[in-house]
Design an enzyme around this catalytic site. Structure first.
Site, mmCIF file in Angstrom:
data_model
loop_
_atom_site.group_PDB
_atom_site.id
_atom_site.type_symbol
_atom_site.label_atom_id
_atom_site.label_comp_id
_atom_site.label_asym_id
_atom_site.label_seq_id
_atom_site.Cartn_x
_atom_site.Cartn_y
_atom_site.Cartn_z
ATOM 1 N N PHE A 31 -14.369 3.475 2.705
ATOM 2 C CA PHE A 31 -13.352 2.677 2.036
ATOM 3 C C PHE A 31 -12.771 3.456 0.869
ATOM 4 O O PHE A 31 -13.475 3.806 -0.076
ATOM 5 C CB PHE A 31 -13.909 1.331 1.575
ATOM 6 C CG PHE A 31 -12.817 0.376 1.226
ATOM 7 C CD1 PHE A 31 -12.124 -0.304 2.220
ATOM 8 C CD2 PHE A 31 -12.422 0.203 -0.089
ATOM 9 C CE1 PHE A 31 -11.071 -1.158 1.917
ATOM 10 C CE2 PHE A 31 -11.360 -0.646 -0.408
ATOM 11 C CZ PHE A 31 -10.696 -1.321 0.594
ATOM 12 N N LYS A 54 -7.678 6.966 9.442
ATOM 13 C CA LYS A 54 -9.138 6.845 9.391
ATOM 14 C C LYS A 54 -9.738 7.116 10.754
ATOM 15 O O LYS A 54 -9.211 6.655 11.784
ATOM 16 C CB LYS A 54 -9.500 5.420 8.958
ATOM 17 C CG LYS A 54 -10.614 5.375 7.933
ATOM 18 C CD LYS A 54 -11.011 3.961 7.608
ATOM 19 C CE LYS A 54 -10.790 3.637 6.161
ATOM 20 N NZ LYS A 54 -11.396 2.353 5.763
ATOM 21 N N ASP A 82 -5.616 -0.295 -2.398
ATOM 22 C CA ASP A 82 -6.328 -1.178 -3.328
ATOM 23 C C ASP A 82 -7.682 -1.633 -2.808
ATOM 24 O O ASP A 82 -7.981 -1.538 -1.612
ATOM 25 C CB ASP A 82 -5.499 -2.445 -3.574
ATOM 26 C CG ASP A 82 -5.528 -3.383 -2.372
ATOM 27 O OD1 ASP A 82 -5.184 -2.918 -1.271
ATOM 28 O OD2 ASP A 82 -5.916 -4.548 -2.527
ATOM 29 N N GLY A 139 0.772 -1.245 0.000
ATOM 30 C CA GLY A 139 0.000 0.000 0.000
ATOM 31 C C GLY A 139 0.801 1.292 0.000
ATOM 32 O O GLY A 139 0.323 2.323 -0.460
ATOM 33 N N ARG A 197 -4.556 0.579 -7.259
ATOM 34 C CA ARG A 197 -3.345 1.096 -6.609
ATOM 35 C C ARG A 197 -2.675 2.176 -7.449
ATOM 36 O O ARG A 197 -2.029 3.064 -6.929
ATOM 37 C CB ARG A 197 -2.327 -0.032 -6.387
ATOM 38 C CG ARG A 197 -2.716 -1.043 -5.322
ATOM 39 C CD ARG A 197 -1.494 -1.860 -4.912
ATOM 40 N NE ARG A 197 -1.844 -3.088 -4.208
ATOM 41 C CZ ARG A 197 -2.068 -3.170 -2.905
ATOM 42 N NH1 ARG A 197 -2.018 -2.094 -2.152
ATOM 43 N NH2 ARG A 197 -2.365 -4.327 -2.347
ATOM 44 N N ASP A 226 -5.925 2.213 10.126
ATOM 45 C CA ASP A 226 -7.353 1.900 10.218
ATOM 46 C C ASP A 226 -7.607 1.242 11.580
ATOM 47 O O ASP A 226 -7.684 1.950 12.584
ATOM 48 C CB ASP A 226 -7.724 0.998 9.023
ATOM 49 C CG ASP A 226 -9.210 0.676 8.942
ATOM 50 O OD1 ASP A 226 -9.998 1.339 9.620
ATOM 51 O OD2 ASP A 226 -9.578 -0.239 8.192
HETATM 52 P P1 IMP Z 1 -5.346 -1.923 9.836
HETATM 53 O O1 IMP Z 1 -4.455 -3.083 10.216
HETATM 54 O O2 IMP Z 1 -6.807 -2.249 10.024
HETATM 55 O O3 IMP Z 1 -4.980 -0.602 10.469
HETATM 56 O O4 IMP Z 1 -5.270 -1.780 8.272
HETATM 57 C C1 IMP Z 1 -4.171 -1.400 7.629
HETATM 58 C C2 IMP Z 1 -4.150 -1.912 6.217
HETATM 59 O O5 IMP Z 1 -5.461 -2.219 5.712
HETATM 60 C C3 IMP Z 1 -3.644 -0.809 5.343
HETATM 61 O O6 IMP Z 1 -2.248 -0.866 5.252
HETATM 62 C C4 IMP Z 1 -4.367 -1.034 4.044
HETATM 63 O O7 IMP Z 1 -3.629 -1.908 3.218
HETATM 64 C C5 IMP Z 1 -5.672 -1.689 4.430
HETATM 65 N N1 IMP Z 1 -6.792 -0.702 4.489
HETATM 66 C C6 IMP Z 1 -7.387 -0.168 5.570
HETATM 67 N N2 IMP Z 1 -8.362 0.697 5.226
HETATM 68 C C7 IMP Z 1 -8.384 0.720 3.865
HETATM 69 C C8 IMP Z 1 -9.157 1.447 2.900
HETATM 70 O O8 IMP Z 1 -10.040 2.264 3.191
HETATM 71 N N3 IMP Z 1 -8.856 1.185 1.605
HETATM 72 C C9 IMP Z 1 -7.895 0.313 1.197
HETATM 73 N N4 IMP Z 1 -7.140 -0.368 2.069
HETATM 74 C C10 IMP Z 1 -7.385 -0.168 3.396
HETATM 75 MG MG MG Z 2 -4.625 -3.475 1.007
#
Ligand code: IMP
Ligand code: MG
Length: 192
Positions: free
Chosen positions: A150, A129, A157, A43, A163, A101
């Site tokens: 999202f 977020k 992606d 990402g 991407r 996130d």
């Molecule tokens: P976390 O572990 O839930 O904080 O998520 C982190 C990973 O989830 C990021 O590095 C992204 O690859 C993916 N992610 C989280 N939210 C989104 C979104 O809104 N769009 C796309 N990918 C996301």
């Molecule tokens: Mg991803």
């Protein structure tokens, strides 16, 4: 691809001028430090390229491949693709990721890197977020704060698409629903 967006949040020019500011701050904060940037792939690849070319410091760069998302939801399980970690003992580490996130990914990455005994670890994200985090993570540098939607583009992606969009936008619900249906069907077919 643009037609699949409900709306554009940040155009490329907006992203780049925000990165100018962020890079300036990071350059100042890490002057006279032994900086190693650890980027979380996939990402952060675009963010990494655009941010780092704006930071005129003698830094080192490493990448980690980590995954936790399936479709549009975090699976809750963070997996590392590599067995060896970057050599960061005694170094000041700045982790780069696309988005904070649930916090699970960055929490796991941070813990894993701390085990290598760096001098310091800070976190820099393109997007933060506005959600309740499953894991407590503080981002030291944030390009943009966004609502709980999202988003795709500029590295982010949905099922490995979008991407390469140069902007960041909110994916339309129809496109998400159709993509999830595709996954459901192929999983059902695989089970037989
Ligand atoms: P976390 O572990 O839930 O904080 O998520 C982190 C990973 O989830 C990021 O590095 C992204 O690859 C993916 N992610 C989280 N939210 C989104 C979104 O809104 N769009 C796309 N990918 C996301
Ligand atoms: Mg991803």
């Amino acid at each position: 691809m643009l037609a699949d967006l409900k709306r554009v949040l940040y155009h490329e020019s907006t992203i780049l001028s925000r990165l100018d500011e962020l890079a300036h701050q990071i350059t100042w904060d890490y002057r006279d430090h032994e900086l190693t940037v650890v980027a979380v792939l996939n990402g952060s690849f675009m963010f990494m390229g655009d941010l780092l070319r704006r930071i005129p410091l003698p830094l080192a760069v490493d990448c980690l491949s980590v995954a936790s998302y399936v479709g549009d939801k975090s699976s809750g399980i963070v997996t590392f693709d590599q067995h060896t970690m970057p050599d960061i003992a005694g170094r000041d580490v700045l982790i780069l990721d696309d988005i904070l996130d649930s916090g699970r990914t960055l929490h796991a990455v941070r813990e894993r890197l701390l085990a290598e005994k760096p001098k310091s670890v800070k976190i820099c994200v393109l997007l933060r977020k506005h959600v309740e985090r499953a894991k407590e993570v503080v981002a030291d540098y944030v390009a943009f704060d966004i609502a709980d939607e999202f988003v795709v583009g500029y590295g982010l992606d949905f099922i490995e698409r979008y991407r390469n969009l140069p902007c960041i936008g909110v994916l339309s619900e129809d496109v998400i629903a159709a993509g999830l249906e595709r996954i459901r069907k192929s999983e059902a077919a695989a089970v037989g």
